[in-house]
Motif scaffolding. Structure first.
Motif, PDB file in Angstrom:
ATOM      1  N   LYS A 167     -11.808  -0.598  -3.959  1.00 13.21           N
ATOM      2  CA  LYS A 167     -13.068  -0.238  -4.482  1.00 13.21           C
ATOM      3  C   LYS A 167     -13.237   0.839  -3.468  1.00 13.21           C
ATOM      4  CE  LYS A 167     -15.892  -4.737  -4.690  1.00 13.21           C
ATOM      5  NZ  LYS A 167     -14.880  -5.261  -4.686  1.00 13.21           N
ATOM      6  N   TRP A 168     -12.750   0.605  -2.978  1.00 17.51           N
ATOM      7  CA  TRP A 168     -13.387   2.717  -1.540  1.00 17.51           C
ATOM      8  C   TRP A 168     -12.279   3.734  -2.124  1.00 17.51           C
ATOM      9  CZ3 TRP A 168      -8.868   3.692   0.187  1.00 17.51           C
ATOM     10  CH2 TRP A 168      -7.330   3.193   0.265  1.00 17.51           C
ATOM     11  N   MET A 169     -11.439   3.477  -2.992  1.00 15.38           N
ATOM     12  CA  MET A 169     -10.863   4.647  -3.402  1.00 15.38           C
ATOM     13  C   MET A 169     -11.089   5.223  -4.411  1.00 15.38           C
ATOM     14  SD  MET A 169      -6.287   4.949  -4.011  1.00 15.38           S
ATOM     15  CE  MET A 169      -5.647   4.613  -2.133  1.00 15.38           C
TER      16      MET A 169
ATOM     17  N   ARG B 133      -3.983   9.385  -9.294  1.00 16.81           N
ATOM     18  CA  ARG B 133      -3.121  10.407  -8.443  1.00 16.81           C
ATOM     19  C   ARG B 133      -1.717   9.424  -8.498  1.00 16.81           C
ATOM     20  NH1 ARG B 133      -1.315  12.449  -3.366  1.00 16.81           N
ATOM     21  NH2 ARG B 133      -3.781  11.642  -2.648  1.00 16.81           N
ATOM     22  N   LEU B 134      -2.167   8.351  -7.064  1.00 22.48           N
ATOM     23  CA  LEU B 134      -1.719   7.307  -6.479  1.00 22.48           C
ATOM     24  C   LEU B 134      -0.408   6.671  -7.559  1.00 22.48           C
ATOM     25  CD1 LEU B 134      -2.651   6.144  -3.586  1.00 22.48           C
ATOM     26  CD2 LEU B 134      -1.093   7.557  -3.376  1.00 22.48           C
ATOM     27  N   LYS B 135      -0.828   6.081  -8.984  1.00 20.64           N
ATOM     28  CA  LYS B 135      -0.370   5.471  -9.677  1.00 20.64           C
ATOM     29  C   LYS B 135       0.029   5.886 -10.643  1.00 20.64           C
ATOM     30  CE  LYS B 135      -1.732   1.846 -13.522  1.00 20.64           C
ATOM     31  NZ  LYS B 135      -0.297   1.756 -14.416  1.00 20.64           N
TER      32      LYS B 135
ATOM     33  N   ARG C 171       1.964  -0.241  -1.249  1.00 20.20           N
ATOM     34  CA  ARG C 171       0.939  -1.189   0.182  1.00 20.20           C
ATOM     35  C   ARG C 171      -0.875  -0.367   0.083  1.00 20.20           C
ATOM     36  NH1 ARG C 171       5.760  -1.128   2.669  1.00 20.20           N
ATOM     37  NH2 ARG C 171       5.694   1.114   3.743  1.00 20.20           N
ATOM     38  N   ARG C 172      -0.460   1.176   0.420  1.00 21.01           N
ATOM     39  CA  ARG C 172      -1.605   1.684   0.089  1.00 21.01           C
ATOM     40  C   ARG C 172      -2.535   1.342  -0.665  1.00 21.01           C
ATOM     41  NH1 ARG C 172      -1.377   7.948   0.012  1.00 21.01           N
ATOM     42  NH2 ARG C 172      -3.802   8.115   0.259  1.00 21.01           N
ATOM     43  N   LEU C 173      -2.171   1.064  -1.912  1.00 18.89           N
ATOM     44  CA  LEU C 173      -3.004  -0.130  -3.199  1.00 18.89           C
ATOM     45  C   LEU C 173      -3.145  -1.356  -2.331  1.00 18.89           C
ATOM     46  CD1 LEU C 173      -1.642   2.149  -6.348  1.00 18.89           C
ATOM     47  CD2 LEU C 173      -3.690   2.998  -5.134  1.00 18.89           C
ATOM     48  N   GLY C 174      -2.599  -1.374  -2.031  1.00 20.30           N
ATOM     49  CA  GLY C 174      -2.839  -3.071  -1.659  1.00 20.30           C
ATOM     50  C   GLY C 174      -2.757  -4.322  -3.204  1.00 20.30           C
TER      51      GLY C 174
END
Ligand SMILES: [Zn+2]
Length: 206
Positions: free
Chosen positions: A165-167, A174-176, A148-151
């Motif tokens: 784009k904004w990340m 790290r999230l991946k 969800r955080r990554l869309g």
């Protein structure tokens, strides 16, 4: 009152060495099942006492009394009855059984295994599987939160998306990595359960 740690070994797996077997035939042989007795039952490894429980006998049941703790948490006092059942032997005399005290079980068994509660082998296996399911569910939920955080599209079975784009790249990487670890854990658990079910089905076929 004895002390009793129910442990989980490294890697979060229940270790059978942490299970204590309580054999009702042994209690009968040792003449310990007459009513209104109270004694300690001890388990030792390499001559060292590793666990003990207090057993009180009544007519057709025993009361187990001990302290339990899991994963190094607080010690919990435990006290509950285990009912006994007697069946006639072919050669005369009676044979004694425990009725498994786990909720909804009451299987007639010779041996109860103590994790945090004493129950038959079947009940412990079931509890272990439920625990694994919650671990898998938790891993899946965490993977979904990151998606969800990554869309990304919901559902770990769906393909992964790219970096929003904004990340920052570092945050994304790290999230991946976290997402992949949780998704893998979830898949592994599901696969293991499916294998178990398949094995059982095959087993019933014979
Ligand atoms: Zn049971």
């Amino acid at each position: 009152m004895g002390g009793f740690g129910s442990g989980r070994g490294q890697g979060g797996k229940d270790t059978t060495s942490d299970m204590r077997a309580l054999d009702v035939r042994r209690l009968q042989r040792d003449g310990l099942l007459t009513a209104r007795r109270c004694f300690m039952w001890k388990w030792s490894r390499n001559g060292e006492e590793v666990a003990s429980i207090q057993i009180r006998t009544e007519t057709d049941r025993v009361i187990l009394n001990y302290r339990s703790r899991s994963n190094g948490g607080e010690w919990q006092p435990m006290e509950y009855p285990v009912h006994l059942e007697w069946t006639p032997c072919n050669l005369g005399g009676r044979r004694v059984w425990f009725l498994c005290p786990a909720k909804g079980c009451r299987r007639r068994v010779a041996i109860l295994f103590g994790g945090s509660i004493f129950a038959c082998r079947h009940c412990h296996k079931l509890a272990y599987q439920c625990q694994r399911e919650t671990d898998d569910d938790r891993a899946m939920r965490r993977a979904e939160t990151i998606r969800r955080r990554l869309g990304w599209e919901a559902g770990i079975a769906n393909p992964d998306g790219g970096k929003p784009k904004w990340m920052h790249w570092r945050t994304f990487e790290r999230l991946k990595t976290e997402h992949d670890a949780f998704a893998d854990a979830s898949w592994a658990g599901m696969t293991e359960r499916l294998n178990l079910i398949n094995q059982r089905l095959v087993g019933f076929g014979h």
